[in-house]
Each structure stands twice: as structure tokens, then as C-alpha cells.
Design a protein around this motif. Structure first.
Motif, mmCIF file in Angstrom:
data_model
loop_
_atom_site.group_PDB
_atom_site.id
_atom_site.type_symbol
_atom_site.label_atom_id
_atom_site.label_comp_id
_atom_site.label_asym_id
_atom_site.label_seq_id
_atom_site.Cartn_x
_atom_site.Cartn_y
_atom_site.Cartn_z
ATOM 1 N N LEU A 1 0.810 -1.219 0.000
ATOM 2 C CA LEU A 1 0.000 0.000 0.000
ATOM 3 C C LEU A 1 0.843 1.269 0.000
ATOM 4 C CD1 LEU A 1 -2.879 1.223 0.272
ATOM 5 C CD2 LEU A 1 -2.555 1.115 2.751
ATOM 6 N N GLY A 2 2.055 1.200 0.573
ATOM 7 C CA GLY A 2 2.835 2.419 0.824
ATOM 8 C C GLY A 2 3.134 3.229 -0.430
ATOM 9 N N LEU A 3 3.744 2.590 -1.463
ATOM 10 C CA LEU A 3 4.118 3.332 -2.664
ATOM 11 C C LEU A 3 2.896 3.776 -3.455
ATOM 12 C CD1 LEU A 3 7.241 1.332 -3.906
ATOM 13 C CD2 LEU A 3 7.164 3.525 -2.707
ATOM 14 N N ALA A 4 1.827 2.986 -3.446
ATOM 15 C CA ALA A 4 0.589 3.421 -4.099
ATOM 16 C C ALA A 4 0.044 4.668 -3.429
ATOM 17 C CB ALA A 4 -0.442 2.295 -4.053
ATOM 18 N N LEU A 5 0.088 4.696 -2.103
ATOM 19 C CA LEU A 5 -0.367 5.861 -1.359
ATOM 20 C C LEU A 5 0.512 7.074 -1.663
ATOM 21 C CD1 LEU A 5 -2.401 6.816 0.781
ATOM 22 C CD2 LEU A 5 -0.725 6.193 2.526
ATOM 23 N N VAL A 6 1.841 6.850 -1.744
ATOM 24 C CA VAL A 6 2.768 7.942 -2.060
ATOM 25 C C VAL A 6 2.443 8.535 -3.423
ATOM 26 C CG1 VAL A 6 5.165 8.451 -2.635
ATOM 27 C CG2 VAL A 6 4.635 7.137 -0.582
ATOM 28 N N LYS A 7 2.266 7.669 -4.420
ATOM 29 C CA LYS A 7 1.982 8.143 -5.778
ATOM 30 C C LYS A 7 0.680 8.934 -5.825
ATOM 31 C CE LYS A 7 1.576 6.574 -10.561
ATOM 32 N NZ LYS A 7 1.640 5.425 -11.479
#
Length: 583
Positions: A538-544
Motif C-alpha cells: 500500500l505504501g508506494l501506491a499511497l505515495v503516488k
């Protein structure tokens, strides 16, 4: 269309200023040349007058010397007292005129327009030699005057004074005076020739300057005026084409509230002819609204107005008012657009979907988690009640059940965080990014496993602290969590790009193969099995999602076994949602 032309004062002043300087330069040159020609003409007239006076009085001096000699002879030859006295009088008058002319030629006489101060060449004739001309003339004047003033009988024409006067007047004096007259004439002709040469030079210079002005001043000025006129016509045509083909109705409103100009879209919007709109009060087109009466200050922001077409149709209009200077007169520009039913339907649909998303996030975070917690509790109760009869395998299954339930709870929390990550719930504040990153590093690197390097100076931005924290926190946490060794290094970087900053997070971890660079930003996608490493993806999707909502972008530079560098851009100041949507 009747439309006013909007001009740029700065560009217009520059063009006029350039042409004015050239024109003044041309006028200055013409004035200088005219003054030079005037001075030259005055000098020519004065020189000719002086030369004429000099030649005239040098000839008169020669003439009066002969006249005095003739009257001296008549005085000596006459036996009649009256005749003799008349001759004496005429002789003395002639010699006085001769003396006046001689003194004027040498020392000057303003009344006779004689400048005096003869040239060096003529001064040699007057004052050089065994018997200078000046001495000869003055001896002649004195001898004639003495002869005329002598008392008693004269003694006939054989008188020595008479003989001397006659011999001198017709001999040496005549020759010397003729030389002076010739010298004066030569000098006069030379001076006139010099002045004529000067006049020719002034004329040539004048013609040259006029030609240069025509080539380098007036011709460029004509070209500039022609170009400016062409640009003006092109600009007016361009502006008229834009206004005439604009979907929006555009009007200019005077301070008194009357419509000064309008484009075609205005006639289409209100269903009226242009002459029915021009000169009419704007409030008459959209009655029943709180609009200013003198329009010294236009309404602020987007206004929603109701108007009735000439066919009776009621329409909703979105209006924006701005101030502008039209032909040095402050006016208001009104831009009107009809609110269509389709746009309103889209707005309602978007609002409904947002509400559904909010409802889903609420259900996922509350209603779904309650049964999960009950499953965990039931498994614990079963294990406690049958602890004496349960085999180790059953106990492991129950523990695995609770682990999967907790993972499902974490997944639901992640979905909720992802759905609400970009809600504008927080007020932007001034953030010291250096202090923010240090706090995040301390949180994720408590045992100082990593050596983290920050720039000496990091910028201060105005942003939503929670969102920027989530971006840095996820990137730094990923670098720590997925590192393949106990010790590692991390470098935080930043550089300025226009109205944004580009931040970077670099680690020396295992790296990511290029074929997975897109996949890692997809929600719930991981590169390692979830059983091996507890990760939701979830982390990088949230960042993007957060970075894109801020109008920025995020990229990765990595290859397998060579670490990874994540770069993302962030605005120096928060952008409006409309600007982000257009980006």
C-alpha cells in the motif's frame, strides 16, 4: 462585433519613445544646419558690405586726391578772388574727405562701415618702404591743407606748393593708391571666393545630412510606422477573431454600468441583436441580482446569475468580472458562460460517488472490522475452553486464523487510508523539511542501523504536514524494511526546479528490476510473498496518489542489486484543485 481594442501601454510607450527620439534627432540636425547656413549667409553679407565699403573708400581716397590737386591748380591760376575762394573751399573739403577715408581704412570707422585693421599684405603697402604710403598720404594732406590756408597772393601756377601737389597727385601718390585699390579688390574677391566655398561645403553637408536622415532616420521611421500599423491591424484581427469565435460571452462595462462592447456569443446567449445590448445597462440583462451600480469595483469571484432570454427561456450563467484599462479608461470585463444541464448532472454524479466512497470507507473501517474482532475473540475462547484437548496442530491453525484476521483488519485500514489520503482535511502550514525528515528517520531508524545523510540546507515549504509526512515516511520506511542487510546507508537529496522542489530518497538496498518499476506503485502489489514479509503493498501506491494530487510526479531509478532512488516533486506553495486537475 463591436469590440474595444486593448493596448499595452508599455509597448506603445516604447514604440512612440523610439520614434520621438529619432524625430527629435532629425529636427536637431536640420536646426543645426539651418543655423549654420544662416550664420554663413550673415557672414557673406557682412563681408560683401565691408569689401564694398573698403573698395569704395579706397577709390574715393584716390578720387579726392586728384580733386584736391585740380582745385589747387584752379586756385593758383584764377585772378578772380571769388573764384579763387571757391576753389580753396572745394580743395579743403576734398582733402578732408580724403583724410576721413584714409583714417577709416586704417583704423576703422563704423559710420562708414569700414572695419580697419588692414591685412598684413596691405599693411606692408601702408607702412613699409623708404617712404610708406601712410606717410605720403598724410604729407600730401598736410601740404594741401597748408596751401589752402596760406594768406595772401598765391603767385600763379608756378608756385612750388602747386607744382609739388600736382606732381605728387599724378605721380607717386596715384601709383601707390592704385596699388592699394588693386590689393583691396584682390582681397575682397578672395574673401568672397572663400565664403562661397564655405557655402558650397555647408550646402553639401546639408544635402548629405538630409540624405542620411532620409536613409537612416525617416526611412526607418516610415518602416517602423508601417510595421507598427501592420502589427496593430494583425493584433486587432487576431483579437477580433478570438472574441468572435469564443464560446463565452465577453462584454465590457463602463463605470456607469452601461455595456460598451460585446462579442457574438453575447447575442447568442441572450437571443438579442447587438444594438439591443450595446448602451444598455448590464443589470437589465441579468435583473434581480445584487450587482454594483457604479461598477467602480467589480464583484469578486465566480457569480451565478439567472437571466431570461428574449424567447422566455430561463438560464443560469456563471460570470467572472475583472478590471481592465481600455483606451486609458478603467472598465470592467465580464465573462459569461451558460451553466449546462450536463455539467450540473456531472457535478451531481461526482458528488454522489464521493458520498458512496465515504460510505464505503466508513463501512470498511467500522462495520467489517467488528465481525473480524469477534472471530479473533471466538478463536481465543475456543483455545482457552479446550486447551486440554487441543492438539498442537489445531493450536497452530487457530493462531494462523487470528493472524489472517489481523492481516485482513490491516488491509481494511489500508483501504480506508488510501481512500481518504487526499481529503483536504488539514490547513497548509509552513514546514521545515529538514526537521520533518529528521523526525521520520528517528522513528524508523531507532537502533541507528542506517547511516542517513541529509543536505546541509533543506527548503521550507507551505503544505499539508500530514500528507508530506506520509510521503517521506513511506519512502524511508520502505528503504529500512526491505533492506537485505543489517547495516545500510540512505541519502536524502533536494533540488529546486522552477516553482517546485524535487526530493530524492536513495538507499543501497537490493534494488528493483526495471520490469517491476510500474508494478510497485499499484495498490496491494508486492514483490515478496506476504507470508515471507508482512507487507500490504500500500505504501508506494499511497505515495503516488498523494504526490499526483499535489500536481507532482514520482519516479524510480533502480536496477537489481544496485539500490534504488525514488524522486518526487512537490510545489513550494499549495496549488488549487483546478490547477492540479489541469496539470
Amino acid at each position: 462585433m463591436v469590440s474595444a481594442r486593448l493596448t499595452s501601454p508599455a509597448s506603445e510607450a516604447t514604440a512612440i519613445g523610439g520614434m520621438t527620439k529619432r524625430y527629435l534627432l532629425a529636427l536637431g540636425l536640420v536646426a543645426v544646419l539651418s543655423l549654420t547656413a544662416y550664420v554663413s549667409l550673415r557672414q557673406t553679407i557682412a563681408t560683401q558690405e565691408a569689401s564694398a565699403a573698403i573698395v569704395n573708400y579706397s577709390g574715393k581716397r584716390r578720387y579726392t586726391s586728384h580733386r584736391a590737386a585740380l582745385f589747387a591748380l584752379k586756385m593758383a591760376a584764377s585772378e578772380d578772388t571769388v573764384t579763387r575762394n571757391q576753389a580753396r573751399h572745394e580743395m579743403l573739403d576734398s582733402i578732408a574727405l580724403m583724410e576721413s577715408a584714409h583714417d577709416g581704412l586704417i583704423t576703422g570707422n563704423p559710420l562708414l562701415r569700414l572695419p580697419g585693421n588692414p591685412s598684413p599684405a596691405i599693411s606692408l603697402l601702408y607702412f613699409s618702404g623708404d617712404r610708406p604710403l601712410d606717410t605720403l598720404v598724410r604729407d600730401y594732406i598736410d601740404r594741401v591743407r597748408a596751401f589752402g590756408e596760406a594768406p595772401g597772393p598765391i603767385g600763379g601756377r608756378d608756385h612750388p606748393d602747386v607744382q609739388w601737389i600736382l606732381d605728387t597727385a599724378t605721380g607717386e601718390l596715384l601709383t601707390r593708391l592704385d596699388q592699394v585699390v588693386a590689393a583691396y579688390q584682390r582681397e575682397s574677391e578672395g574673401e568672397i571666393a572663400r565664403i562661397q566655398t564655405l557655402e558650397t561645403m555647408v550646402l553639401a553637408a546639408t544635402l548629405t545630412v538630409l540624405a542620411m536622415e532620409a536613409l537612416f532616420i525617416f526611412r526607418p521611421m516610415v518602416v517602423r510606422v508601417r510595421d507598427e500599423r501592420r502589427k496593430l491591424v494583425r493584433a486587432e484581427t487576431y483579437t477580433r477573431a478570438i472574441l468572435d469565435n469564443s464560446y463565452d460571452a465577453i462584454l465590457t462595462i463602463e463605470r456607469g454600468g452601461l455595456v460598451r462592447s460585446a462579442n457574438r456569443a453575447t447575442t447568442t446567449m441572450f437571443g438579442r441583436q447587438l444594438d439591443e445590448i450595446m448602451g444598455r445597462a448590464f443589470v437589465a440583462l441579468v435583473p434581480g441580482h445584487d450587482l454594483p451600480s457604479d461598477w467602480s469595483e467589480p464583484p469578486q469571484g465566480l457569480r451565478s446569475l439567472k437571466a431570461t432570454r428574449i424567447d422566455g427561456k430561463i438560464m443560469t450563467i456563471d460570470a467572472v468580472f475583472t478590471m481592465a484599462s481600455v483606451d486609458n479608461e478603467v472598465m470592467v470585463i465580464a465573462t459569461l458562460r451558460e451553466s449546462t444541464e450536463q455539467l450540473q448532472r456531472y457535478a451531481r454524479d461526482l458528488e454522489r460517488r464521493n458520498q458512496e466512497l465515504d460510505q464505503f470507507a466508513y463501512v470498511a473501517s467500522h462495520d467489517l472490522k467488528a465481525p473480524l474482532r469477534a472471530i479473533v475473540n471466538l478463536s481465543q475462547w475456543i483455545e482457552e475452553d479446550a486447551k486440554d484437548t487441543l492438539s498442537p496442530l489445531v493450536r497452530d491453525h487457530l493462531a494462523m486464523l487470528r493472524s489472517r484476521v489481523r492481516r485482513l483488519e490491516t488491509l481494511i485500514d489500508g483501504i480506508h487510508r488510501y481512500a481518504t489520503a487526499t481529503r483536504p482535511d488539514h490547513v497548509p502550514e509552513t514546514i521545515d523539511t529538514s526537521a520533518l525528515v529528521r523526525e521520520i528517520v528517528e522513528e524508523h531508524n531507532p537502533k541507528e542501523r542506517f547511516t542517513v545523510t541529509l543536505p546541509e540546507r533543506m527548503p521550507t515549504v507551505i503544505a499539508d504536514r500530514t500528507r508530506l509526512w506520509q510521503v517521506f515516511s513511506n519512502l524511508i520506511a520502505n528503504a529500512v524494511k526491505h533492506h537485505h542487510q543489517e547495516q545500510g546507508t540512505m541519502v536524502i537529496g533536494v533540488r529546486e526546479i522552477g516553482d517546485r522542489y524535487e526530493f530524492s530518497v536513495t538507499d543501497d538496498g537490493p534494488g528493483i528490476a526495471p520490469e517491476f518499476h510500474e508494478r510497485i506503485f499499484v495498490i496491494f502489489q508486492t514483490l515478496t510473498p506476504k507470508d515471507v514479509k508482512d507487507s500490504l503493498g500500500l505504501g508506494l501506491a499511497l505515495v503516488k496518489k498523494i504526490v499526483r494530487e499535489e500536481g507532482g510526479s514520482i519516479t524510480i531509478d533502480s536496477s537489481e542489486g544496485k539500490g534504488a532512488t525514488f524522486r518526487f516533486t512537490w510545489p513550494k506553495r499549495p496549488e488549487s484543485r483546478s490547477e492540479v486537475a489541469r496539470a
